[in-house]
Motif scaffolding. Sequence first.
Motif, PDB file in Angstrom:
ATOM      1  N   HIS A  20      50.457   5.581  44.879  1.00 52.51           N
ATOM      2  CA  HIS A  20      50.254   6.751  45.741  1.00 52.51           C
ATOM      3  C   HIS A  20      51.364   7.788  45.601  1.00 52.51           C
ATOM      4  O   HIS A  20      51.423   8.727  46.391  1.00 52.51           O
ATOM      5  N   CYS A  21      52.250   7.613  44.633  1.00 47.46           N
ATOM      6  CA  CYS A  21      53.426   8.483  44.519  1.00 47.46           C
ATOM      7  C   CYS A  21      53.380   9.427  43.327  1.00 47.46           C
ATOM      8  O   CYS A  21      54.419   9.968  42.924  1.00 47.46           O
ATOM      9  N   TRP A  23      52.532  12.388  43.222  1.00 50.18           N
ATOM     10  CA  TRP A  23      53.009  13.712  43.640  1.00 50.18           C
ATOM     11  C   TRP A  23      54.512  13.869  43.420  1.00 50.18           C
ATOM     12  O   TRP A  23      55.022  14.987  43.382  1.00 50.18           O
ATOM     13  N   SER A  24      55.246  12.753  43.261  1.00 47.69           N
ATOM     14  CA  SER A  24      56.710  12.827  43.192  1.00 47.69           C
ATOM     15  C   SER A  24      57.233  13.056  41.775  1.00 47.69           C
ATOM     16  O   SER A  24      58.432  13.307  41.609  1.00 47.69           O
ATOM     17  N   VAL A  58      54.697   9.771  51.894  1.00 47.23           N
ATOM     18  CA  VAL A  58      54.633  11.219  51.702  1.00 47.23           C
ATOM     19  C   VAL A  58      56.014  11.768  51.325  1.00 47.23           C
ATOM     20  O   VAL A  58      56.156  12.971  51.084  1.00 47.23           O
ATOM     21  N   HIS A  80      56.205  15.220  49.458  1.00 44.16           N
ATOM     22  CA  HIS A  80      54.920  15.709  48.964  1.00 44.16           C
ATOM     23  C   HIS A  80      54.903  17.229  49.083  1.00 44.16           C
ATOM     24  O   HIS A  80      55.225  17.781  50.133  1.00 44.16           O
ATOM     25  N   GLN A  84      56.227  19.975  52.438  1.00 47.57           N
ATOM     26  CA  GLN A  84      57.608  20.459  52.432  1.00 47.57           C
ATOM     27  C   GLN A  84      57.808  21.480  53.548  1.00 47.57           C
ATOM     28  O   GLN A  84      56.868  22.122  54.003  1.00 47.57           O
TER      29      GLN A  84
END
Length: 162
Positions: A20-21, A23-24, A58, A80, A84
């Motif tokens: 699930h990461c 986005w990082s 997140v 995420h 921000q």
Amino acid sequence: MADVVVKLSVRDLRPADLAHCGWSGSEQHVAGVAKQLERARLGEVDYLAVCPATDIPVAKVGVDYLVKEGVGTLWQLAVHPALQSCGIGTLLVEAAERRIRDRGLRRAELGVEEDNPRARALYERLGYVAFDRQPDAWDERAPDGSLYRHETMCTLMRKDLS
């Protein structure tokens, strides 16, 4: 417009979270985080995640205790992009600082890329002070699959936690 309040918790990042990461960072970055989780199991680092009620991360940050004696070094802090400027980075840094204090250490340090003024402003608001500069570099994979070297200059910042 109405305010929406979402309960967040901070916990250790787990291998199952990595799916699930994305986005990082790149797949290569997430694979690197997986290696750091092994170091967390050994007690060399802490790797924290901020999660809403869904328990899906997140935001994340690592704290490395081996970079410099007596210091917790924050790295790989990411929130995420859609979340921000909502206070999540502050929550995460404060949780990392608690972990550092819990180990009996009284200083936190980090490097912030000089082309990231928003992150630097966050760290300054939280009491971090610049003390040096240092180049950094890592390999990245381009969308076409080729590898390239990302090079940057970082401002090193520190905060006394006593």
